[in-house]
Design a protein around this motif. Structure first.
Motif, short mmCIF file in Angstrom:
data_model
loop_
_atom_site.label_atom_id
_atom_site.label_comp_id
_atom_site.label_asym_id
_atom_site.label_seq_id
_atom_site.Cartn_x
_atom_site.Cartn_y
_atom_site.Cartn_z
N LEU A 164 0.83 -1.20 0.00
CA LEU A 164 0.00 0.00 0.00
C LEU A 164 0.87 1.26 0.00
O LEU A 164 0.56 2.24 -0.69
CB LEU A 164 -0.93 -0.01 1.20
N LEU A 165 1.94 1.25 0.77
CA LEU A 165 2.85 2.40 0.78
C LEU A 165 3.49 2.60 -0.59
O LEU A 165 3.64 3.74 -1.05
CB LEU A 165 3.93 2.21 1.85
N ALA A 166 3.88 1.51 -1.23
CA ALA A 166 4.46 1.62 -2.57
C ALA A 166 3.43 2.10 -3.58
O ALA A 166 3.75 2.91 -4.47
CB ALA A 166 5.02 0.26 -2.99
N ARG A 167 2.20 1.65 -3.45
CA ARG A 167 1.14 2.10 -4.35
C ARG A 167 0.90 3.60 -4.21
O ARG A 167 0.58 4.28 -5.20
CB ARG A 167 -0.15 1.34 -4.03
N ASP A 168 1.08 4.13 -3.00
CA ASP A 168 0.90 5.56 -2.76
C ASP A 168 2.20 6.36 -2.94
O ASP A 168 2.27 7.52 -2.54
CB ASP A 168 0.36 5.79 -1.35
N ASN A 169 3.22 5.71 -3.50
CA ASN A 169 4.50 6.36 -3.84
C ASN A 169 5.32 6.77 -2.61
O ASN A 169 6.10 7.71 -2.67
CB ASN A 169 4.29 7.59 -4.73
N TYR A 170 5.14 6.04 -1.50
CA TYR A 170 5.95 6.32 -0.31
C TYR A 170 7.08 5.31 -0.13
O TYR A 170 7.92 5.48 0.75
CB TYR A 170 5.08 6.33 0.94
N LEU A 171 7.10 4.27 -0.96
CA LEU A 171 8.16 3.28 -0.96
C LEU A 171 8.44 2.91 -2.41
O LEU A 171 7.60 3.13 -3.30
CB LEU A 171 7.74 2.03 -0.17
N PRO A 172 9.62 2.36 -2.69
CA PRO A 172 9.90 1.92 -4.06
C PRO A 172 8.81 0.98 -4.59
O PRO A 172 8.30 0.13 -3.86
CB PRO A 172 11.24 1.18 -3.91
N HIS A 173 8.46 1.15 -5.84
CA HIS A 173 7.34 0.42 -6.43
C HIS A 173 7.57 -1.08 -6.47
O HIS A 173 6.62 -1.85 -6.68
CB HIS A 173 7.07 0.93 -7.85
N VAL A 174 8.80 -1.51 -6.28
CA VAL A 174 9.08 -2.94 -6.31
C VAL A 174 8.33 -3.67 -5.20
O VAL A 174 7.99 -4.86 -5.33
CB VAL A 174 10.61 -3.18 -6.19
N PHE A 175 8.00 -2.96 -4.11
CA PHE A 175 7.27 -3.60 -3.01
C PHE A 175 5.81 -3.86 -3.37
O PHE A 175 5.12 -4.59 -2.65
CB PHE A 175 7.34 -2.74 -1.75
N ALA A 176 5.31 -3.27 -4.45
CA ALA A 176 3.93 -3.50 -4.87
C ALA A 176 3.81 -4.70 -5.80
O ALA A 176 2.69 -5.13 -6.11
CB ALA A 176 3.37 -2.26 -5.57
N LEU A 177 4.94 -5.24 -6.25
CA LEU A 177 4.90 -6.38 -7.16
C LEU A 177 4.49 -7.63 -6.41
O LEU A 177 4.88 -7.85 -5.27
CB LEU A 177 6.27 -6.59 -7.82
N LYS A 178 3.71 -8.47 -7.07
CA LYS A 178 3.23 -9.70 -6.46
C LYS A 178 3.63 -10.88 -7.34
O LYS A 178 3.40 -10.87 -8.55
CB LYS A 178 1.72 -9.65 -6.28
N ALA A 179 4.23 -11.89 -6.72
CA ALA A 179 4.64 -13.08 -7.46
C ALA A 179 3.51 -14.11 -7.43
O ALA A 179 2.39 -13.83 -6.99
CB ALA A 179 5.92 -13.64 -6.83
N ASP A 180 3.81 -15.31 -7.93
CA ASP A 180 2.83 -16.38 -7.87
C ASP A 180 2.49 -16.69 -6.42
O ASP A 180 3.23 -16.37 -5.49
CB ASP A 180 3.40 -17.64 -8.54
N ARG A 181 1.34 -17.33 -6.22
CA ARG A 181 0.86 -17.71 -4.89
C ARG A 181 0.58 -16.50 -4.01
O ARG A 181 0.64 -16.58 -2.79
CB ARG A 181 1.86 -18.64 -4.18
#
Length: 613
Positions: free
Chosen positions: A331-348
């Motif tokens: 959520l923080l990455a989605r709101d541009n408060y953290l690097p966007h890499v934390f918003a990525l979701k892998a399998d499972r």
């Protein structure tokens, strides 16, 4: 793999494709196993924390164990009721951060987020060290290796969570069930006993009870209450991770929240009743829970089952952070408060970068503390009470804004909760300030400043990229592709083929240095180039210094200045070996050229990797 093509003038479909990842999400039962271990395991140290504080007032002080526990259980009931409302109002997760972002402003939401981040990280470190401490208490010869044991447990939990939150829930549901059933059996059996059946566990250990009874004042009771409030950490985790549940997500998360509150409340009150019933006194080297198991069940196999179940659950309670923090970071990455890499979701449904970041920071804390629980405990539970208070205040404003049916009662509940948790936050911070809580007071503003720095950077990038605005229609420009070469090979041919496909004009460039060996090499390359005659001119760049990137960057800059309106691309051919270790054999000329051109010009850089099989 599916491909979606949007034709000119078309708009994307309004409906999202059906979610095919539901089997990798949580039910109410698996949600308890994955996200409530922190709260469940707190019964191992919550009542003990109360008893240790009240022991300063002698046997008379221990008589207040049950009233203090009832006050904590009352606060637990308010928190559970409130977080059920948070789950319904904010089904995208985020807990106090989501509430504050909507109703209290960006800065307050970042304070909530920073507090939760710190609490989640500290929970991992405290849980792992507490579990290993229980192990080394049973096997003292392992005490010298406690740090390595802590790191091994952390690696195990991280590996399980990288496979998915459902996988972690399945792995941890059995030890959770064994622990809860064991504690409930302990309480049920103990209630039918008028005296301890055994005191073997405490025999030979020095009592920590004060010799002279003192007056039980308000300050001592507040300190006992603050220490016992460590049992409430983890109550918010379910609200933070609502998206991890299966549909209907809100209903499942609410059921899990109520079940957590009921089980935790029964265990806390039941253990406190037994402490008063058996007139238990804290002793050095033996936990209160161990004494209760001894008194209720006897010093037999059941005693050791509870000890080992407690040890395992304490270590695995770190899983609560692995379930909740990655969602918050998303959520923080989605709101541009953290690097966007934390918003990525892998399998499972795994936020791998959040899981790995939590593991790395927790490992650093373990190394810093040397695997010692006492170093970390004074910092624990402060952040979560800040988050509790912010969430309650935000929900009051939420209900006032909606003014739906029964909004006054809901707002009153949240307002009452805000007062209770706010007072608790002040008391916990004040009573633990000199023991290390001052670090949290410093760390929260630093984290907020870091979030805002990242946000400002993303804002500047967005303005320069024109994000949110429709760009001008694309138009064609004359294209010139410059290819650095040093010799003739198949790599050179592939590079020129690619360049010819990309641009209207292609030029090969080579750098010549003044020494005799380089001049001979350049002369041979020019001769072979003329003999090959690829239809591409070879430009020789003379450099007095033995540099490679700067002459090419200067040539690119001169070309851009001399031919305005031309799109210049520098295509850098590189060999990609089939084995990773063989990359050490490369001369890194491509990286040197790319760095110089990127630093000194605005040309497009294309690195052509030619694979060798």
């Amino acid at each position: 793999m599916s491909v979606l093509t949007i034709e000119p003038g078309a708009t994307p479909a309004d409906e999202e494709p059906p979610d095919t990842g539901e089997r990798h999400r949580l039910t109410a039962l698996t949600g308890l196993a994955a996200l409530s271990l922190d709260a469940m395991a707190s019964v191992a140290y919550g009542p003990e924390a109360i008893v240790l504080v009240l022991a300063a007032a002698g046997a008379h002080g221990l008589g207040f164990t049950l009233p203090v526990t009832l006050a904590i259980a009352g606060l637990l009931a308010v928190l559970v009721a409130s977080y059920r409302q948070v789950i319904a109002a904010f089904p995208d997760g985020g807990g106090s951060y989501a509430v504050a972002r909507t109703h209290l402003g960006a800065r307050t939401s970042l304070v909530a987020a920073a507090s939760l981040v710190l609490d989640y990280v500290l929970n991992v470190a405290v849980a792992v060290t507490a579990g290993v401490a229980a192990l080394t208490s049973a096997f003292p010869e392992l005490y010298g290796d406690r740090l390595w044991l802590c790191l091994a447990v952390l690696v195990l939990i991280t590996g399980v969570n990288l496979r998915g939150i459902v996988e972690s829930a399945r792995a941890f549901i059995v030890p959770t069930a064994v622990f809860v059933v064991s504690i409930l059996v302990l309480i049920a059996v103990g209630l039918f006993r008028s005296a301890p059946v055994s005191t073997a566990a405490a025999t030979g250990h020095a009592s920590v009870l004060a010799d002279n009874a003192t007056t039980v004042g308000a300050l001592l009771l507040l300190k006992a209450f603050a220490s016992g409030c460590s049992a409430l950490t983890g109550v918010e985790a379910l609200a933070n991770a609502v998206p991890s549940f299966r549909v209907p997500r809100v209903r499942r998360a609410q059921r899990a929240e109520v079940a957590l509150g009921a089980v935790l409340g029964v265990m806390l009150i039941g253990l406190s009743v037994l402490i008063s019933r058996f007139h238990l006194q804290p002793v050095e080297g033996v936990t209160v829970l161990a004494q209760l198991a001894d008194a209720s069940l006897g010093h037999n196999w059941a005693f050791y089952v509870i000890q080992f179940a407690t040890m395992i659950l304490l270590a695995l309670s770190a899983n609560t952070s692995f379930g909740g923090l990655p969602v918050l970071l998303k959520l923080l990455a989605r709101d541009n408060y953290l690097p966007h890499v934390f918003a990525l979701k892998a399998d499972r449904q795994v936020h791998r970068h959040g899981v790995l970041a939590l593991a790395l920071v927790s490992a650093a804390l373990l190394v810093f503390s040397g695997g010692d629980t006492n170093t970390l405990v004074p910092l624990f539970a402060i952040g979560v009470f800040i988050g509790f208070t912010i969430a309650q205040v935000g929900m009051v404003r939420h209900w006032r804004g909606e003014r739906g049916r029964g909004w006054r009662g809901k707002a009153l509940l949240n307002g009452f909760g805000a007062v209770l948790t706010g007072v608790s936050a002040v008391v916990v911070t004040a009573t633990k300030f000199e023991d290390g809580a001052w670090l949290i007071v410093i760390a929260v503003p630093l984290l907020v400043a870091a979030f805002e720095t990242v946000h400002r950077a993303y804002t500047r990038i967005g303005e320069r990229l024109g994000l949110g605005r429709i760009p001008e229609p694309p138009h064609r420009e004359r294209s010139l592709v410059i290819v650095p070469v040093s010799n003739l090979s198949r790599l050179t041919m592939e590079a020129l083929n690619a360049a010819a496909s990309l641009g209207d004009e292609v030029r090969a460039v080579t750098v010549c240095h003044p020494d005799a060996e380089d001049r001979a090499h350049t002369h041979a390359l020019a001769r072979d180039w003329a003999q090959w005659d690829p239809g591409v001119p070879l430009v020789q760049l003379t450099s007095e210094r033995r540099t490679l990137g700067r002459p090419i960057a200067e040539y690119v800059g001169e070309t851009v200045a001399a031919e305005p309106g031309t799109r210049v691309t520098v295509l850098i051919p590189e060999v990609e070996p089939d084995r990773l270790w063989q990359r050490l054999l490369q001369n890194q000329r491509g990286a040197v050229v790319a760095h110089a051109v990127r630093r000194d010009t605005d040309a497009v850089i294309c690195r052509l990797r030619f694979r060798i099989f």
